[in-house]
Design an enzyme around this catalytic site. Structure first.
Site, short mmCIF file in Angstrom:
data_model
loop_
_atom_site.label_atom_id
_atom_site.label_comp_id
_atom_site.label_asym_id
_atom_site.label_seq_id
_atom_site.Cartn_x
_atom_site.Cartn_y
_atom_site.Cartn_z
N LYS A 246 0.86 -1.19 0.00
CA LYS A 246 0.00 0.00 0.00
C LYS A 246 0.90 1.24 0.00
O LYS A 246 1.47 1.59 1.02
CB LYS A 246 -0.89 0.04 1.25
CG LYS A 246 -1.92 1.16 1.16
CD LYS A 246 -2.38 1.69 2.49
CE LYS A 246 -1.68 2.94 2.91
NZ LYS A 246 -1.79 4.12 2.06
N GLU B 20 -1.25 7.23 -0.19
CA GLU B 20 -2.36 7.62 -1.06
C GLU B 20 -2.06 8.90 -1.84
O GLU B 20 -2.69 9.20 -2.84
CB GLU B 20 -3.66 7.77 -0.25
CG GLU B 20 -3.61 8.77 0.90
CD GLU B 20 -3.07 8.17 2.20
OE1 GLU B 20 -2.15 7.32 2.15
OE2 GLU B 20 -3.57 8.56 3.28
N GLY C 160 7.00 5.27 7.89
CA GLY C 160 6.15 6.44 8.02
C GLY C 160 6.36 7.10 9.36
O GLY C 160 7.41 6.93 9.99
N GLY C 161 5.35 7.81 9.82
CA GLY C 161 5.48 8.59 11.04
C GLY C 161 5.32 7.75 12.31
O GLY C 161 4.79 6.64 12.29
N ILE C 162 5.79 8.31 13.40
CA ILE C 162 5.83 7.60 14.68
C ILE C 162 4.41 7.32 15.21
O ILE C 162 4.15 6.26 15.78
CB ILE C 162 6.67 8.44 15.68
CG1 ILE C 162 7.24 7.61 16.80
CG2 ILE C 162 5.91 9.59 16.25
CD1 ILE C 162 8.36 8.34 17.55
N THR D 250 1.62 6.89 13.46
CA THR D 250 1.05 5.77 12.68
C THR D 250 1.73 4.46 13.08
O THR D 250 1.07 3.43 13.22
CB THR D 250 1.25 6.00 11.17
OG1 THR D 250 0.92 7.35 10.86
CG2 THR D 250 0.40 5.07 10.35
N GLY D 251 3.04 4.52 13.29
CA GLY D 251 3.79 3.32 13.67
C GLY D 251 3.23 2.71 14.95
O GLY D 251 3.08 1.48 15.05
N GLU E 237 10.10 1.54 10.22
CA GLU E 237 11.07 2.61 9.93
C GLU E 237 10.32 3.90 10.17
O GLU E 237 9.53 4.35 9.34
CB GLU E 237 11.52 2.54 8.46
CG GLU E 237 12.24 1.27 8.08
CD GLU E 237 13.66 1.20 8.61
OE1 GLU E 237 14.20 2.23 9.03
OE2 GLU E 237 14.22 0.09 8.62
N CYS F 54 13.46 11.55 6.19
CA CYS F 54 13.47 11.04 7.57
C CYS F 54 14.82 11.26 8.23
O CYS F 54 14.91 11.47 9.43
CB CYS F 54 13.10 9.57 7.58
SG CYS F 54 14.16 8.60 6.51
N GLU G 100 9.64 16.32 14.93
CA GLU G 100 10.03 16.29 13.52
C GLU G 100 9.19 17.31 12.75
O GLU G 100 7.96 17.28 12.82
CB GLU G 100 9.74 14.87 13.01
CG GLU G 100 10.36 14.53 11.71
CD GLU G 100 9.95 13.13 11.24
OE1 GLU G 100 8.85 12.66 11.58
OE2 GLU G 100 10.74 12.52 10.52
P1 NAD Z 1 2.35 8.54 7.69
O1 NAD Z 1 2.67 7.79 8.91
O2 NAD Z 1 1.28 9.57 7.75
O3 NAD Z 1 1.90 7.57 6.51
C1 NAD Z 1 2.73 6.51 6.06
C2 NAD Z 1 1.87 5.44 5.46
O4 NAD Z 1 1.05 4.89 6.47
C3 NAD Z 1 0.93 5.94 4.36
O5 NAD Z 1 0.86 4.98 3.35
C4 NAD Z 1 -0.39 6.04 5.10
O6 NAD Z 1 -1.52 5.91 4.27
C5 NAD Z 1 -0.29 4.85 6.05
N1 NAD Z 1 -1.17 4.92 7.22
C6 NAD Z 1 -1.71 6.02 7.80
N2 NAD Z 1 -2.48 5.66 8.86
C7 NAD Z 1 -2.42 4.31 8.94
C8 NAD Z 1 -2.99 3.34 9.83
N3 NAD Z 1 -3.78 3.70 10.83
N4 NAD Z 1 -2.70 2.05 9.62
C9 NAD Z 1 -1.87 1.67 8.62
N5 NAD Z 1 -1.32 2.53 7.75
C10 NAD Z 1 -1.58 3.84 7.90
O7 NAD Z 1 3.72 9.15 7.16
P2 NAD Z 1 3.93 10.10 5.93
O8 NAD Z 1 3.39 11.44 6.29
O9 NAD Z 1 3.47 9.44 4.67
O10 NAD Z 1 5.53 10.13 5.85
C11 NAD Z 1 6.29 10.94 6.64
C12 NAD Z 1 6.87 10.18 7.82
O11 NAD Z 1 7.57 9.04 7.35
C13 NAD Z 1 7.88 10.99 8.58
O12 NAD Z 1 7.67 10.85 9.97
C14 NAD Z 1 9.21 10.37 8.18
O13 NAD Z 1 10.24 10.56 9.10
C15 NAD Z 1 8.84 8.95 8.01
N6 NAD Z 1 9.83 8.26 7.17
C16 NAD Z 1 10.73 7.42 7.76
C17 NAD Z 1 11.70 6.78 6.99
C18 NAD Z 1 12.73 5.86 7.59
O14 NAD Z 1 13.45 5.21 6.85
N7 NAD Z 1 12.85 5.78 8.89
C19 NAD Z 1 11.73 6.99 5.61
C20 NAD Z 1 10.80 7.85 5.04
C21 NAD Z 1 9.85 8.48 5.83
#
Ligand code: NAD
Length: 490
Positions: free
Chosen positions: A176, A179, A229-231, A233-234, A251, A285, A386
């Site tokens: 996925k 979006e 993605g973000g912390i 969401t993680g 990550e 990131c 961040e």
């Molecule tokens: P995000 O967490 O908003 O979204 C990331 C992904 O998660 C998207 O595909 C989103 O649709 C999905 N998502 C959102 N809510 C979800 C849920 N409840 N369950 C499952 N999936 C869900 O992050 P973003 O705004 O797309 O990206 C920016 C963030 O990503 C920053 O915090 C950045 O530091 C981090 N990032 C980390 C690395 C790394 O290697 N550590 C690399 C790139 C980006």
């Protein structure tokens, strides 16, 4: 554009079951560049069922590793063939410069090549058995069905870090993408089909995190979630994944310190401090957004940064002289603006930037000026949180130990840098820095052979390198008794 702009489920290009679509916006001018299916839980369940079936029937996991490697290598070749198209698509979707996107495509092809080579080099090992007449061996098997969720900042690069090792090791998957930026990922699924990845092995579902992402994270037929993605969401994904104790690879973000000692090569440190943050408008990131500068050079260093920043050329990623493109979306720029307002309220000094550019040519894009805050201290939220935008905070230090303490004062631990010509000092610092990657006299360099991931709340596990393969394998110990005899205990 020749893109299919559909989902890819069980070897077929399909619209969303609901028929819904989502418009994809060019962040440079807000033009609609595509309308893609907006999948939801139903599409995700169909993709999971396809991936489950493809894994359980063993067709892919039992394909000889060399053949899987050849297919992964073919994907690399196709990415190289279509590099220019992919790079332009990535820039259209993210706003980053085409030059940067071309570099991304080289890196992406390199990731597929690297894992293609590793595919047949994971045959396990014999270990010494404490029992005479026995064989004890360890083998590595695919984890199973993998849910892979990627962010918008490096859409295809982040996807490649997940797709290549998962395929090389015989897993099946559902990806996925964000979006906001799905276009290059769709294109690479076309290339994976062309390369011969069998139906059901790699599935693509497009849609929101709250629907597609949440279903992937909680569905009991998914064995592993690999998320970038973000912390926030993680953390949600960790909770959802507890449904069946899925394996997790996370990550997450970073708030990366970059320590500048007075004895560093001044001009190079200034140049790379800028490069370490403002590439892709700071939406990285590992951006070195927390500059920690030795007091004796602090003022001179900040002046040099400010002078350079004032000359940055903002513009379309398709213009050759553009150095920095727009932010990804209106919502994201609003977050960066709020972050800067907070910095001002917290008492940091705005040395440069802090607003949208006035250039009339840039008014339709989500631009924000490169921004530097000085007089920052670790108790400020702008030093802890961040921004994920073009904003640097600068802190001062006098002693080596103080610099390391400031660097470590974060919930994050993704990456960091140290600039000095005193190598023993650099080594002392990096030994104490609690981050997954530390650069000495460099910043933001990564390559497929070196593992990538975070300490502390920056994540769990590692992508890239040999460890990237381990994320996608389960380890099995097989013990064979060649001369079984009764134990005679009972
Ligand atoms: P995000 O967490 O908003 O979204 C990331 C992904 O998660 C998207 O595909 C989103 O649709 C999905 N998502 C959102 N809510 C979800 C849920 N409840 N369950 C499952 N999936 C869900 O992050 P973003 O705004 O797309 O990206 C920016 C963030 O990503 C920053 O915090 C950045 O530091 C981090 N990032 C980390 C690395 C790394 O290697 N550590 C690399 C790139 C980006």
């Amino acid at each position: 554009m020749n893109l299919k702009q559909q989902q890819y489920i069980n070897g077929k290009w399909v619209d969303a079951l609901s028929g819904n679509t989502r418009e994809i916006i060019n962040p440079f001018n807000q033009e609609v560049i595509a309308a893609v299916p907006e999948g939801d839980e139903a599409d995700t369940k169909a993709a999971i069922a396809a991936a489950r079936k493809a894994f359980d029937n063993g067709e892919w996991s039992e394909t000889p590793a060399t053949e899987r490697g050849a297919i992964v290598r073919k994907i690399a070749e196709l990415i190289e063939r279509d590099k220019e198209e992919l790079a332009r698509l990535e820039s259209l979707d993210t706003g980053k410069t085409v030059e940067e996107s071309r570099g991304d495509m080289d890196d992406i092809a390199g990731v597929f090549r690297y894992y293609a080579e590793l595919a047949d080099k994971n045959g396990g090992e014999l270990i010494d058995s404490p029992v005479p007449n026995s064989i004890s061996r360890v083998v590595h098997e695919p984890v199973g069905v993998c849910g892979q969720i990627t962010p918008w900042n490096y859409p295809l690069l982040q996807a490649s870090w997940k797709l290549a090792p998962a395929l090389a090791t015989g897993n099946t998957l559902i990806m996925k993408p964000s979006e906001i930026t799905p276009l290059t990922t769709i294109k690479v699924f076309e290339l994976m089909e062309e390369a011969g990845v069998p139906a059901g092995v790699a599935n693509l579902v497009l849609g929101a995190g709250s629907t597609v992402g949440a279903e992937l994270s909680s569905n009991v037929d998914v064995d592993l979630i690999s998320f970038t993605g973000g912390i926030v969401t993680g953390k949600k994904i960790m909770q959802a994944a507890s449904a069946n104790v899925k394996k997790l690879a996370l990550e997450l973000g970073g708030k990366n310190p970059n320590i500048i000692f007075a004895d560093a090569d001044f001009e190079t440190a200034v140049d790379q401090a800028l490069n370490g943050v403002f590439f892709h408008a700071g939406q990285i990131c590992s951006a070195g957004t927390r500059l920690i500068v030795e007091e004796s050079i602090h003022d001179e260093f900040v002046s040099a940064l400010v002078e350079r920043v004032k000359k940055f050329k903002l513009g379309s990623g398709f213009d050759e002289d553009t150095q920095m493109g727009p932010l990804i979306s209106a919502e994201h720029r609003a977050k960066v603006e709020e972050y800067v307002e907070t910095g001002i309220k917290e008492g940091a000094t705005l040395a440069v930037g802090g607003s949208r550019p006035e250039d009339p040519e840039l008014q339709n894009g989500f631009f924000y000026l490169p921004t530097i805050f000085t007089d920052c201290t670790t108790d400020m939220s702008i030093v802890q949180d961040e921004a994920f935008g073009p904003v640097i905070t600068v802190e001062k230090f006098r002693e080596e130990e103080e610099a390391v303490k400031l660097a470590n004062d974060s919930v994050y631990g993704l990456a960091g840098g140290v600039w000095t010509n005193d190598i023993p000092k650099a080594e002392r610092c990096v030994k104490k820095m609690r981050m997954g990657t530390v650069w000495i006299n460099d910043f933001n360099l990564y390559f497929p052979h070196a593992p990538w991931g975070g300490f502390k709340q920056s994540g769990i596990g590692r992508e890239l390198g040999k460890l990237g393969i381990e994320e996608y394998t389960e380890t099995k110990h097989i013990f064979q008794n060649l001369k079984p005899e009764p134990v005679n205990w009972f």
